[in-house]
Scaffold this motif. Structure first.
Motif, PDB file in Angstrom:
ATOM      1  N   ASN A  12       0.801  -1.228   0.000  1.00 54.91           N
ATOM      2  CA  ASN A  12       0.000   0.000   0.000  1.00 54.91           C
ATOM      3  C   ASN A  12       0.833   1.277   0.000  1.00 54.91           C
ATOM      4  O   ASN A  12       0.380   2.325   0.471  1.00 54.91           O
ATOM      5  N   HIS A 135      -1.971   3.640   7.279  1.00 54.16           N
ATOM      6  CA  HIS A 135      -3.200   3.043   6.739  1.00 54.16           C
ATOM      7  C   HIS A 135      -4.455   3.820   7.147  1.00 54.16           C
ATOM      8  O   HIS A 135      -5.575   3.346   6.934  1.00 54.16           O
ATOM      9  N   GLU A 136      -4.238   4.991   7.718  1.00 55.14           N
ATOM     10  CA  GLU A 136      -5.340   5.896   8.091  1.00 55.14           C
ATOM     11  C   GLU A 136      -6.423   5.192   8.909  1.00 55.14           C
ATOM     12  O   GLU A 136      -7.625   5.361   8.677  1.00 55.14           O
ATOM     13  N   ASP A 138      -7.226   1.972   9.190  1.00 56.94           N
ATOM     14  CA  ASP A 138      -7.842   0.733   8.695  1.00 56.94           C
ATOM     15  C   ASP A 138      -7.285  -0.453   9.473  1.00 56.94           C
ATOM     16  O   ASP A 138      -6.154  -0.887   9.247  1.00 56.94           O
ATOM     17  N   ASP A 140      -7.980  -3.614   9.366  1.00 56.68           N
ATOM     18  CA  ASP A 140      -7.657  -4.786   8.552  1.00 56.68           C
ATOM     19  C   ASP A 140      -6.208  -4.707   8.078  1.00 56.68           C
ATOM     20  O   ASP A 140      -5.442  -5.669   8.173  1.00 56.68           O
ATOM     21  N   ALA A 175     -12.026   5.607  10.133  1.00 53.80           N
ATOM     22  CA  ALA A 175     -11.936   4.177   9.820  1.00 53.80           C
ATOM     23  C   ALA A 175     -11.665   3.356  11.074  1.00 53.80           C
ATOM     24  O   ALA A 175     -12.054   2.189  11.166  1.00 53.80           O
ATOM     25  N   GLU A 179     -15.415   2.126  13.059  1.00 54.30           N
ATOM     26  CA  GLU A 179     -15.440   0.854  12.314  1.00 54.30           C
ATOM     27  C   GLU A 179     -16.755   0.126  12.601  1.00 54.30           C
ATOM     28  O   GLU A 179     -17.164  -0.008  13.763  1.00 54.30           O
ATOM     29  N   LYS A 183     -17.498  -5.389   9.734  1.00 53.71           N
ATOM     30  CA  LYS A 183     -16.085  -5.505   9.395  1.00 53.71           C
ATOM     31  C   LYS A 183     -15.322  -6.215  10.508  1.00 53.71           C
ATOM     32  O   LYS A 183     -14.426  -7.034  10.249  1.00 53.71           O
ATOM     33  N   ARG A 187     -13.303  -9.880  10.154  1.00 53.15           N
ATOM     34  CA  ARG A 187     -11.902 -10.052  10.540  1.00 53.15           C
ATOM     35  C   ARG A 187     -11.761 -11.189  11.557  1.00 53.15           C
ATOM     36  O   ARG A 187     -10.837 -11.995  11.475  1.00 53.15           O
TER      37      ARG A 187
END
Length: 255
Positions: A12, A135-136, A138, A140, A175, A179, A183, A187
């Motif tokens: 990423n 990853h701001e 996130d 996951d 995020a 969340e 989601k 996970r």
């Protein structure tokens, strides 16, 4: 696909430095140390549940080969590009063997001992916060990228992030703070499936619940890989050792 594009796809980010979690001013020792840490996370023997582990490991090897080469690193630093035709990247290299040459004394037990020291350390906190920002929020991506972590570690990782948000060290990304439950369930379900696969593997290999079970599993997997590699070398030797070693006329060896 070039090295930078593969980094973007797998990690990423197209920045070689960001993949290793370091900055442009990092020393050679810092680059080597960071390469070691990240490669442990994606090493095929350490992450058998990750279908992209082998590819990530290979890309990391190429990345380190570039940044550890003074000329290649200078070109990348100045122009932001990588010379894909250079000997560093164009040669056909076994990146597993390359890693072993760099870290010849590292064993499975070393990896497990590193994991014990790493969890709960300031170094882990810095890495988790860096991943959170990268990853701001996130989760996951954070949990997939965090070193030495599994589903059981998620509450601890979240606590590290929440403390950093509360102290004002990082911003509160939606995020993470908002969340949705679906989601989270997805996970958890994915982690449960991976855990079940690991349990099935233990049963197939006849391992018990002793503390050394994981060590035995990894060692046996590693030994299997080494046996296959040695067998491959033996086959090559048997195939080509009978051929004449006399040079052919009219042909020059490639330099």
């Amino acid at each position: 696909m070039g090295l930078l594009e593969r980094c973007q796809e797998l990690f990423n980010t197209s920045s070689l430095y960001e993949v290793l979690g370091i900055n442009k001013e990092a020393s050679e020792a810092d680059i080597r140390k960071s390469y070691y840490k990240v490669s442990l996370r994606v090493h095929p023997d350490r992450a058998p549940e990750d279908p992209q582990a082998t590819e990530k490991f290979q890309v990391l090897g190429k990345l380190y080969a570039v940044l550890s080469d003074k000329e290649q690193r200078a070109v990348y630093d100045e122009q932001g590009v990588v010379d894909e035709e250079s000997d560093v990247l164009s040669q056909d290299r076994c990146w597993e063997e390359y890693w072993r040459l760099l870290f010849p004394k590292i064993t499975v037990q070393d990896i497990l001992e590193f994991e014990k020291k790493y969890k709960g350390s300031d170094e882990e906190r810095e890495d988790v916060i860096r991943l959170y920002v990268q990853h701001e929020g996130d989760l996951d991506a954070i949990t997939a990228s965090a070193l030495c972590s599994s589903q059981e570690d998620e509450p601890r990782l979240c606590a590290i992030i929440q403390a950093a948000i509360k102290s004002g060290d990082v911003e509160a990304f939606p995020a993470f703070t908002k969340e949705n439950a679906a989601k989270k369930r997805a996970r958890r379900k994915r982690a449960d499936r991976e855990r079940q696969e690991a349990e099935e593997m233990k049963k197939e290999m006849g391992l018990g619940e002793e503390d050394e079970s994981l060590v035995m599993m990894l060692k046996q997997k590693q030994q299997s890989r080494e046996n296959n590699f040695n067998s491959f070398l033996s086959d090559l030797e048997a195939k080509y050792s009978k051929k004449s070693t006399k040079p052919q006329k009219g042909k020059k060896a490639k330099k």
